[in-house]
Design a protein around this motif. Structure first.
Motif, PDB file in Angstrom:
ATOM      1  N   ILE A  14      -6.346   4.405  -4.029  1.00 55.32           N
ATOM      2  CA  ILE A  14      -5.518   4.047  -2.877  1.00 55.32           C
ATOM      3  C   ILE A  14      -6.360   3.305  -1.845  1.00 55.32           C
ATOM      4  O   ILE A  14      -5.924   2.306  -1.262  1.00 55.32           O
ATOM      5  CB  ILE A  14      -4.836   5.293  -2.267  1.00 55.32           C
ATOM      6  N   TRP A  33       5.143   0.990  -2.593  1.00 56.76           N
ATOM      7  CA  TRP A  33       4.742   2.183  -1.846  1.00 56.76           C
ATOM      8  C   TRP A  33       5.980   2.806  -1.226  1.00 56.76           C
ATOM      9  O   TRP A  33       6.594   2.227  -0.332  1.00 56.76           O
ATOM     10  CB  TRP A  33       3.754   1.791  -0.749  1.00 56.76           C
ATOM     11  N   ILE A  49       2.861   4.121  -5.478  1.00 61.71           N
ATOM     12  CA  ILE A  49       2.501   5.272  -4.646  1.00 61.71           C
ATOM     13  C   ILE A  49       3.810   5.803  -4.077  1.00 61.71           C
ATOM     14  O   ILE A  49       4.617   5.042  -3.544  1.00 61.71           O
ATOM     15  CB  ILE A  49       1.529   4.870  -3.520  1.00 61.71           C
ATOM     16  N   GLU A  71      -2.627   7.426   5.132  1.00 61.64           N
ATOM     17  CA  GLU A  71      -3.629   7.116   4.108  1.00 61.64           C
ATOM     18  C   GLU A  71      -4.653   6.108   4.641  1.00 61.64           C
ATOM     19  O   GLU A  71      -5.852   6.274   4.447  1.00 61.64           O
ATOM     20  CB  GLU A  71      -2.957   6.581   2.841  1.00 61.64           C
TER      21      GLU A  71
END
Length: 141
Positions: free
Chosen positions: A11, A102, A124, A132
């Motif tokens: 990530i 995402w 994600i 994040e």
């Protein structure tokens, strides 16, 4: 096989290598989470492209009704829509050649993940991009 998000290191790499984020469901209301998250990401140096058919401009950027209307390359499609609305968004993300789909915190959809993964995108789900980014890249890219 059950879905699992990329590792924290993966990530971090996704965020480090990404510059342009199309935000599907970005509200023009500053009190909404989508606005606050996108504003924070913009302040960190990411280019935010709002995808909202009901607005013309958000955060100083031109809004687009659909992902396919965006005239430039998109790295991440960040989604603030209910899970049941995400499969067509995943199809659009594949169509425009995005690198990552995402789905924000609280949003997960296995069908959308499968569509995106089969189209070559990283996926994600159920994670906040702002959180994040703050944890993995606290001093920026």
């Amino acid at each position: 096989m059950a879905f699992s998000n990329p590792s924290r290191e993966q990530i971090k790499d996704i965020l480090r290598q990404s510059h342009t984020i199309a935000v599907v469901g970005l509200s023009d209301d500053p009190s909404k989470v989508s606005y606050m998250v996108s504003e924070a990401m913009q302040k960190k140096g990411y280019r935010i492209i709002p995808v909202n058919p009901k607005a013309t401009s958000i955060l100083g950027e031109t809004c687009y009704a659909r992902l396919q209307d965006i005239p430039e390359k998109v790295d991440i499609v960040n989604v603030f829509r209910r899970p049941e609305h995400t499969p067509p968004i995943a199809e659009s993300a594949v169509e425009i050649g995005a690198k990552t789909l995402w789905l924000q915190l609280g949003i997960a959809n296995d069908e959308a993940a499968s569509i995106a993964e089969q189209g070559g995108l990283q996926v994600i789900m159920d994670r906040c991009i702002k959180v994040e980014d703050s944890i993995l890249l606290p001093s920026g890219k």
